[in-house]
Each structure stands twice: as C-alpha cells, then as structure tokens.
Design a protein around this motif. Structure first.
Motif, PDB file in Angstrom:
ATOM      1  N   ALA A   1       0.801  -1.333  -0.137  1.00  0.00           N
ATOM      2  CA  ALA A   1      -0.190  -0.095   0.005  1.00  0.00           C
ATOM      3  C   ALA A   1       0.863   1.231  -0.059  1.00  0.00           C
ATOM      4  N   VAL A   2       1.976   1.135   1.013  1.00  0.00           N
ATOM      5  CA  VAL A   2       2.911   2.392   0.765  1.00  0.00           C
ATOM      6  C   VAL A   2       3.421   2.618  -0.560  1.00  0.00           C
ATOM      7  N   VAL A   3       3.985   1.379  -1.066  1.00  0.00           N
ATOM      8  CA  VAL A   3       4.675   1.531  -2.277  1.00  0.00           C
ATOM      9  C   VAL A   3       3.791   1.944  -3.488  1.00  0.00           C
ATOM     10  N   LEU A   4       2.677   1.512  -3.378  1.00  0.00           N
ATOM     11  CA  LEU A   4       1.458   2.033  -4.475  1.00  0.00           C
ATOM     12  C   LEU A   4       1.460   3.524  -4.479  1.00  0.00           C
ATOM     13  N   ALA A   5       1.332   3.917  -3.132  1.00  0.00           N
ATOM     14  CA  ALA A   5       1.022   5.447  -2.854  1.00  0.00           C
ATOM     15  C   ALA A   5       2.117   6.320  -3.247  1.00  0.00           C
ATOM     16  N   ALA A   6       3.559   5.551  -3.020  1.00  0.00           N
ATOM     17  CA  ALA A   6       4.558   6.374  -3.201  1.00  0.00           C
ATOM     18  C   ALA A   6       4.834   6.489  -4.835  1.00  0.00           C
ATOM     19  N   ILE A   7       4.798   5.291  -5.655  1.00  0.00           N
ATOM     20  CA  ILE A   7       4.762   5.431  -6.970  1.00  0.00           C
ATOM     21  C   ILE A   7       3.805   6.508  -7.865  1.00  0.00           C
ATOM     22  N   ILE A   8       2.632   6.261  -7.125  1.00  0.00           N
ATOM     23  CA  ILE A   8       1.604   7.033  -7.636  1.00  0.00           C
ATOM     24  C   ILE A   8       1.965   8.854  -7.404  1.00  0.00           C
ATOM     25  N   SER A   9       2.687   8.905  -6.290  1.00  0.00           N
ATOM     26  CA  SER A   9       2.968  10.156  -5.728  1.00  0.00           C
ATOM     27  C   SER A   9       4.155  10.823  -6.703  1.00  0.00           C
ATOM     28  N   VAL A  10       5.158   9.838  -6.994  1.00  0.00           N
ATOM     29  CA  VAL A  10       6.225  10.102  -7.832  1.00  0.00           C
ATOM     30  C   VAL A  10       5.597  10.551  -9.199  1.00  0.00           C
ATOM     31  N   VAL A  11       4.711   9.832  -9.718  1.00  0.00           N
ATOM     32  CA  VAL A  11       3.953  10.103 -11.040  1.00  0.00           C
ATOM     33  C   VAL A  11       3.410  11.540 -11.145  1.00  0.00           C
ATOM     34  N   ILE A  12       2.751  11.947  -9.911  1.00  0.00           N
ATOM     35  CA  ILE A  12       2.148  13.066  -9.765  1.00  0.00           C
ATOM     36  C   ILE A  12       3.299  14.352  -9.599  1.00  0.00           C
ATOM     37  N   GLY A  13       4.318  13.995  -9.159  1.00  0.00           N
ATOM     38  CA  GLY A  13       5.307  14.686  -8.857  1.00  0.00           C
ATOM     39  C   GLY A  13       6.179  15.285 -10.071  1.00  0.00           C
ATOM     40  N   ILE A  14       6.072  14.180 -10.963  1.00  0.00           N
ATOM     41  CA  ILE A  14       6.752  14.343 -12.279  1.00  0.00           C
ATOM     42  C   ILE A  14       5.899  15.434 -13.248  1.00  0.00           C
ATOM     43  N   ILE A  15       4.572  14.905 -13.065  1.00  0.00           N
ATOM     44  CA  ILE A  15       3.511  15.890 -13.830  1.00  0.00           C
ATOM     45  C   ILE A  15       3.641  17.386 -13.408  1.00  0.00           C
ATOM     46  N   ILE A  16       3.973  17.519 -11.972  1.00  0.00           N
ATOM     47  CA  ILE A  16       3.889  18.933 -11.784  1.00  0.00           C
ATOM     48  C   ILE A  16       5.130  19.459 -12.021  1.00  0.00           C
ATOM     49  N   PHE A  17       6.098  18.741 -11.555  1.00  0.00           N
ATOM     50  CA  PHE A  17       7.647  19.623 -11.443  1.00  0.00           C
ATOM     51  C   PHE A  17       8.117  19.513 -13.019  1.00  0.00           C
ATOM     52  N   LEU A  18       8.168  18.382 -13.690  1.00  0.00           N
ATOM     53  CA  LEU A  18       8.902  18.213 -14.891  1.00  0.00           C
ATOM     54  C   LEU A  18       8.618  19.414 -16.003  1.00  0.00           C
ATOM     55  N   PRO A  19       7.443  19.999 -16.034  1.00  0.00           N
ATOM     56  CA  PRO A  19       7.328  21.060 -16.866  1.00  0.00           C
ATOM     57  C   PRO A  19       8.113  22.294 -16.530  1.00  0.00           C
ATOM     58  N   LYS A  20       7.922  22.573 -15.232  1.00  0.00           N
ATOM     59  CA  LYS A  20       8.416  23.675 -14.632  1.00  0.00           C
ATOM     60  C   LYS A  20       9.960  23.564 -14.770  1.00  0.00           C
ATOM     61  N   ILE A  21      10.646  22.480 -14.443  1.00  0.00           N
ATOM     62  CA  ILE A  21      12.143  22.333 -14.599  1.00  0.00           C
ATOM     63  C   ILE A  21      12.525  22.469 -16.006  1.00  0.00           C
ATOM     64  N   ILE A  22      11.846  21.980 -16.973  1.00  0.00           N
ATOM     65  CA  ILE A  22      12.283  21.910 -18.282  1.00  0.00           C
ATOM     66  C   ILE A  22      12.176  23.548 -18.751  1.00  0.00           C
ATOM     67  N   VAL A  23      11.270  24.386 -18.348  1.00  0.00           N
ATOM     68  CA  VAL A  23      11.281  25.567 -18.585  1.00  0.00           C
ATOM     69  C   VAL A  23      12.223  26.436 -18.283  1.00  0.00           C
ATOM     70  N   LEU A  24      13.126  26.160 -16.924  1.00  0.00           N
ATOM     71  CA  LEU A  24      14.150  26.509 -16.280  1.00  0.00           C
ATOM     72  C   LEU A  24      15.325  26.193 -17.047  1.00  0.00           C
ATOM     73  N   LEU A  25      15.436  25.219 -17.782  1.00  0.00           N
ATOM     74  CA  LEU A  25      16.670  24.664 -18.554  1.00  0.00           C
ATOM     75  C   LEU A  25      16.429  25.458 -20.064  1.00  0.00           C
TER      76      LEU A  25
END
Length: 122
Positions: free
Chosen positions: A98-122
């Motif tokens: 249950a922890v692993v599933l929540a962590a995996i989904i959280s990482v995916v959500i983090g990528i969705i939120i952070f990646l576009p913002k990080i790409i703009v900075l680069l």
C-alpha cells in the motif's frame, strides 16, 4: 475543563507522541520525512499553483500516513507472532505494498507537476 475536553486533549497529545516516535525511530519514517521536506522546498522554489500544492500535500499525507499504519501493523504482527508465519508475511507484504503504490503514484504526480517547470528553467 469538561472530561470530554480533557480526553480530546489527551487524544491529540497521544497522536503527536506517536508521530514523534515514528519520525524519531522509524527508518522509513525518516526517509519519507526527508523526502517530504525536499518536495516542499522544491515546490516553494518552483512557485507551484494552489491546486498543485493540494496534490503535493495530499501525496505527502497519504504516503506518510500509510507508512505509519504499515509500521504499526508490522509491530502488531510481531507482537502477535514472533516466529515466521505465512499469514503474517502476507499481512506485512500487503501493508507494505500500500505504501509502495502510494509512493509510485506520488512520484508520477510529482513528475507531472515538476517536470514542465524544470524544463522551462533549462
């Protein structure tokens, strides 16, 4: 103070004592807390939106909350049966998953939120 207020205060005191114990003594709790701090700092630096904050905070609460439940359940299982037992193994494995599933989904959500913002900075 009314007895019901005292018991509510005692309930909160016990809950915060449990949280303190968890973060001070549980290896995975320390890892999740450190990860949460890093994510919060990153969120501040990247100026995420209010909706993105809601998603990030819910992910943090979900992963840490499930890790707390997993830790408590493992301790209870160890108290009930100190020797190897196949049913206890399944209980511990499912709880950890249950922890692993929540962590995996959280990482995916983090990528969705952070990646576009990080790409703009680069």
């Amino acid at each position: 103070m009314k007895p019901s207020q005292q018991s509510l205060l005692k309930s909160f005191t016990n809950a915060f004592a449990g949280m303190t114990h968890f973060f001070a003594n549980d290896r995975n709790g320390k890892i999740h807390l450190a990860s949460a701090i890093i994510v919060i700092i990153t969120s501040i630096m990247l100026h995420i939106s209010a909706i993105e904050w809601l998603a990030i905070l819910l992910c943090i609460a979900l992963v840490i909350g499930l890790e707390m439940l997993n830790s408590a359940l493992e301790k209870l299982c160890d108290l009930v049966e100190s020797n190897y037992h196949p049913t206890i193994k399944v209980i511990k494995d499912v709880s950890a998953s249950a922890v692993v599933l929540a962590a995996i989904i959280s990482v995916v959500i983090g990528i969705i939120i952070f990646l576009p913002k990080i790409i703009v900075l680069l």
